[in-house]
Write a protein that holds these residues in place. Structure first.
Motif, mmCIF file in Angstrom:
data_model
loop_
_atom_site.group_PDB
_atom_site.id
_atom_site.type_symbol
_atom_site.label_atom_id
_atom_site.label_comp_id
_atom_site.label_asym_id
_atom_site.label_seq_id
_atom_site.Cartn_x
_atom_site.Cartn_y
_atom_site.Cartn_z
ATOM 1 N N GLU A 131 -6.699 7.851 4.125
ATOM 2 C CA GLU A 131 -6.391 6.452 4.400
ATOM 3 C C GLU A 131 -4.910 6.222 4.157
ATOM 4 N N ARG A 132 -4.289 5.508 5.084
ATOM 5 C CA ARG A 132 -2.883 5.117 4.944
ATOM 6 C C ARG A 132 -2.749 3.639 5.216
ATOM 7 N N ASP A 133 -2.246 2.931 4.233
ATOM 8 C CA ASP A 133 -2.034 1.489 4.367
ATOM 9 C C ASP A 133 -3.290 0.783 4.886
ATOM 10 N N ARG A 169 -3.519 10.533 12.829
ATOM 11 C CA ARG A 169 -4.479 11.217 13.703
ATOM 12 C C ARG A 169 -4.244 12.727 13.744
ATOM 13 N N GLU A 216 -5.601 2.021 6.715
ATOM 14 C CA GLU A 216 -6.040 2.515 8.020
ATOM 15 C C GLU A 216 -6.644 3.911 7.891
ATOM 16 N N LYS A 217 -7.768 4.114 8.584
ATOM 17 C CA LYS A 217 -8.419 5.417 8.691
ATOM 18 C C LYS A 217 -8.649 5.704 10.171
ATOM 19 N N GLU A 251 -10.856 6.438 13.499
ATOM 20 C CA GLU A 251 -12.036 5.727 13.982
ATOM 21 C C GLU A 251 -13.319 6.532 13.780
#
Length: 141
Positions: free
Chosen positions: A49-51, A25, A53-54, A56
């Motif tokens: 993107e990490r693993d 974030r 996850e982006k 929201e």
């Protein structure tokens, strides 16, 4: 087009993403604030993107409203503020600002964030000035 410089620039840019220790974030808040200031179309459309996850949906709007949004913790808000001040008003990063930064970020994190912001500022502006941001295409998910 400029092999001696291009490869080094690419490696620096990639290192910012590959070796960051910053949270997603705060990383994205700073990156998106620089993209908004630069006006780089590609950078504005990109989401780190990490693993898998982006950030929201609506995060970009919160970055625009970093002063007043209730979506950010102190570190994320400071990352957006630092990115803006670094890009637009770096001569006025005063003792009060640094006191807030050092209360929430380690010296190593501040250096990392500074290097990241510098990278995004330079390459996003280069992309926009040369019109590369409108011809780069994001890969399809």
């Amino acid at each position: 087009m400029v092999p001696g410089i291009g490869a080094a620039a690419s490696n620096f840019s990639l290192a910012v993403y590959a070796h960051t220790t910053l949270g997603l974030r705060e990383f994205e808040a700073a990156r998106l604030r620089v993209a908004q200031i630069n006006g780089c179309v590609f950078c504005l459309d990109w989401r780190t993107e990490r693993d898998g996850e982006k950030v929201e949906e609506g995060f970009e709007d919160a970055v625009t409203q970093w002063r007043t949004t209730d979506s950010f913790d102190d570190r994320t808000r400071l990352a957006a503020e630092y990115a803006e001040r670094y890009a637009l008003d770096h001569h006025n990063l005063d003792d009060a600002f640094w006191a807030r930064m050092t209360a929430h970020y380690s010296q190593a994190e501040i250096v990392e964030l500074s290097m990241s912001i510098g990278s995004w500022l330079a390459f996003g502006r280069l992309n926009h000035v040369l019109g590369l941001d409108t011809v780069c295409v994001l890969p399809k998910p």
